[in-house]
Design a protein around this motif. Structure first.
Motif, PDB file in Angstrom:
ATOM      1  N   SER A 107       0.940  -1.155   0.189  1.00  0.00           N
ATOM      2  CA  SER A 107       0.064  -0.121   0.120  1.00  0.00           C
ATOM      3  C   SER A 107       0.717   1.267  -0.051  1.00  0.00           C
ATOM      4  CB  SER A 107      -0.893   0.041   1.312  1.00  0.00           C
ATOM      5  OG  SER A 107      -0.219   0.051   2.536  1.00  0.00           O
ATOM      6  N   ARG A 160       0.477   5.874  -0.778  1.00  0.00           N
ATOM      7  CA  ARG A 160      -0.408   7.129  -0.877  1.00  0.00           C
ATOM      8  C   ARG A 160       0.534   8.071  -2.106  1.00  0.00           C
ATOM      9  NH1 ARG A 160      -2.887  10.934   3.454  1.00  0.00           N
ATOM     10  NH2 ARG A 160      -4.255  12.272   2.255  1.00  0.00           N
ATOM     11  N   THR A 166      -6.201   4.659  -6.937  1.00  0.00           N
ATOM     12  CA  THR A 166      -6.236   5.372  -5.412  1.00  0.00           C
ATOM     13  C   THR A 166      -7.691   5.959  -5.254  1.00  0.00           C
ATOM     14  OG1 THR A 166      -5.741   7.515  -6.744  1.00  0.00           O
ATOM     15  CG2 THR A 166      -3.966   6.102  -5.923  1.00  0.00           C
ATOM     16  N   ARG A 182      -8.406   9.818  -1.354  1.00  0.00           N
ATOM     17  CA  ARG A 182      -7.480  10.474  -0.599  1.00  0.00           C
ATOM     18  C   ARG A 182      -6.156  10.282  -1.006  1.00  0.00           C
ATOM     19  NH1 ARG A 182      -7.855   7.204   4.842  1.00  0.00           N
ATOM     20  NH2 ARG A 182      -8.328   5.762   3.030  1.00  0.00           N
ATOM     21  N   VAL A 233      -4.853   7.267  -1.512  1.00  0.00           N
ATOM     22  CA  VAL A 233      -4.345   5.762  -0.956  1.00  0.00           C
ATOM     23  C   VAL A 233      -4.705   4.722  -1.935  1.00  0.00           C
ATOM     24  CG1 VAL A 233      -4.706   4.348   0.869  1.00  0.00           C
ATOM     25  CG2 VAL A 233      -4.740   6.786   1.444  1.00  0.00           C
ATOM     26  N   TYR A 234      -3.641   3.860  -1.964  1.00  0.00           N
ATOM     27  CA  TYR A 234      -3.926   2.578  -2.759  1.00  0.00           C
ATOM     28  C   TYR A 234      -3.535   1.530  -2.030  1.00  0.00           C
ATOM     29  CZ  TYR A 234       0.941   2.444  -3.309  1.00  0.00           C
ATOM     30  OH  TYR A 234       2.646   2.286  -3.286  1.00  0.00           O
TER      31      TYR A 234
END
Length: 577
Positions: A250, A252, A277, A280, A282-283
């Protein structure tokens, strides 16, 4: 009526004769030097002398050549003469195959010769990997210069990260190659062989590792080109695991817009997956540890010309358990088993089953770790065992318990039925012949003249039916690139265009995460449980001959490669055009 008794006697005598020789139907050779043993503890000295003097000399000669070839191959790789290394490697592979056949024919699976054979197979895999990885690392040098001249910072960083993955893989490969040195040298001394060339290959391999590490370290220290004003982070949790575990990768993306960005995640330099993503930035993606080598692996992420830092995770080897069963089947002996690692079924794993030390068959496990096959065996006693070994899995080799089975004539396949039908047919024919002879008139009752019957015509006039094989239809996409490159004389890239299309199509159909990171052999193993398994294996063999063996794509070779390609497409229900 007086003739009936002699005929019946002859029929009974013939049937008795067939019954008497029936006991030898399954083993028609009554005597040879090889089977002259009146007990399990006795062997004819003549056959032992013949094996020791003739076959062992052949084995020693092959082993000596195999050891010498390793030194030549690694030296050519270090000097960057990759074409010569490839030719030498093909000769090495052929000699290892000849040694395989010799070990099986001599029934020496428990000997030091068998251990040498297994190590030679592992060295073959190491040398193939070394050749491919060093050749690619050499290509990165020119690519990095070109990308810098073209002011392509994203591609410059991709070269740096791929070089990091190659360096790690080559170092891991060397550790396995060097660990086999003691075993191979000890076997060489047992057979009075000169191991200097092989020991030299280990030292040269180590020098290659050091040179690549130094070059990659210099590449990392060099000032990188400017990147876009974004930031991409990467985290891996946990940072180690075993077969069957899941790792969370993970991070960002910082930039505008942050949401809806495509993040490409790379493992060991090959693209593994792409994720989006959230709002935000995020992935996250879950990686399941399956068919991947044990050791350290390199991870990085990229998006819009921005690269994350390099992350690593370790895969630890796990012990395996191989169960084996055997029972009577419909036409022979049903041999089955299951491979597990800490209770987890292992899918697509290669299994080799031997009977009295000779290879009986090879199979791959299914999704539940099971394998099975029915074999027709001659009547007699057998000791059956299964083995698992594949460096591509983070799993330790294992072998099953040895099963002792007794194959009765009733379980030895279709031959008893064929023999019984033969007896019935022979008896029926004898009765029919006796009846026909009894009804024939005496010779003096035959007519003086008989009209000659017309004989049937044996052959028709003219040529046989049929015609020449139709020429293949002109290729369209994805054949267009294949045909263009083949006509231009670029056989290697032409073959790769078909291979790349196949693995991408199979990966999409059967949900494989990293198709382009697979070698041809790995691709065959990855799709072994699909309808395309057999044609894909044939295609891969021809593809390797062109891509790595330097085979030309003349008209016949082009048609053969295209035909195997079409067979793969047809096997999965696709349109080859």
């Amino acid at each position: 009526m007086m003739l009936r008794a002699p005929y019946l006697f002859l029929i009974a005598l013939a049937a008795l004769f067939l019954v008497l020789i029936g006991q030898y139907a399954f083993s028609p050779v009554l005597y040879t030097l090889e089977n002259d043993a009146y007990s399990p503890f006795h062997q004819n000295p003549d056959i032992l002398k013949r094996v020791s003097h003739e076959q062992s000399e052949t084995a020693r000669s092959l082993m000596s050549d195999i050891l010498d070839d390793t030194g030549t191959i690694v030296l050519n790789i270090r000097s960057k003469d990759f074409d010569a290394a490839e030719r030498d490697l093909q000769e090495y592979i052929e000699k290892v195959r000849r040694l395989d056949r010799l070990v099986i024919n001599l029934d020496m699976s428990e000997s030091e010769l068998e251990e040498f054979r297994r190590n030679s197979h592992r060295n073959r895999e190491s040398l193939e990997s070394l050749l491919n990885d060093t050749r690619r690392f050499d290509e990165l040098r020119s690519l990095e210069i070109r990308y810098r001249d073209e002011d392509r910072p994203d591609l410059v960083y991709s070269v740096r990260y791929e070089g990091e993955a190659l360096q790690s893989r080559i170092a891991e490969n060397y550790r396995g190659y060097s660990e086999r040195q003691d075993s191979i040298v000890d076997t060489g001394r047992t057979f009075d062989l000169d191991t200097a060339a092989y020991e030299g290959s280990v030292r040269t391999f180590e020098e290659i590792v050091r040179e690549i590490e130094a070059e990659q370290e210099a590449r990392k220290r060099a000032a990188g080109p400017a990147l876009p004003p974004y930031r991409l982070t990467l985290a891996i949790a946990p940072d180690s695991g075993v077969y069957g575990d899941r790792l969370l990768i993970s991070g960002r993306f910082s930039g505008e817009p942050a949401g809806g960005r495509t993040i490409e995640v790379f493992i060991d330099g090959g693209e593994w997956t792409a994720v989006q993503t959230d709002e935000r930035g995020v992935y996250a993606a879950s990686f399941s540890i399956g068919r991947i080598r044990a050791g350290t692996h390199i991870v990085h992420a990229a998006s819009s010309g921005t690269y994350s830092d390099i992350g690593t995770f370790s895969v630890l080897p796990l012990d395996t358990d191989l169960a084996l069963r055997a029972k009577e089947g419909e036409t022979g002996i049903l041999i089955s088993g299951r491979l597990t690692a800490d209770g987890i079924p292992v899918a697509s794993a290669p299994i080799s089953v031997t009977a009295d030390g000779r290879t009986l068959f090879s199979a791959r496990t299914n999704s539940t770790g099971d394998f099975s096959r029915e074999e027709e065996l001659e009547p007699g006693a057998y000791r059956i065992r299964a083995n698992f070994f594949d460096d591509a899995f983070p799993l330790n080799p294992s072998e099953s318990e040895t099963l002792s089975i007794e194959v009765s004539p009733a379980a030895s396949g279709r031959f008893p039925l064929v023999y019984a039908l033969f007896l019935i047919a022979a008896a029926t024919g004898g009765i029919w012949y006796a009846r026909g002879r009894r009804q024939m008139p005496p010779p003096d009752a035959a007519p003086a003249h008989r009209e000659q019957e017309a004989l049937p015509e044996m052959f028709a006039d003219g040529p046989l039916a049929g015609g020449e094989e139709a020429a293949p239809a002109p290729g369209e996409e994805p054949f267009a690139r294949f045909l263009r490159l083949a006509e231009a004389g670029d056989a290697s890239e032409a073959a790769y265009s078909l291979y790349r299309h196949l693995v991408l199509l199979l990966a999409e159909r059967y949900r494989h995460d990293r198709p382009l990171a697979l070698t041809p052999r790995e691709a065959v193993a990855a799709f072994a449980d699909t309808p395309a398994a057999d044609p894909l294996e044939r295609f891969a063999e021809r593809y390797e001959g062109v891509r790595y063996g330097g085979a030309a794509l003349a008209d016949a070779g082009r048609r053969a490669l295209a035909a195997e390609y079409r067979s793969v497409i047809a096997a999965i229900g696709g349109d080859p055009d």
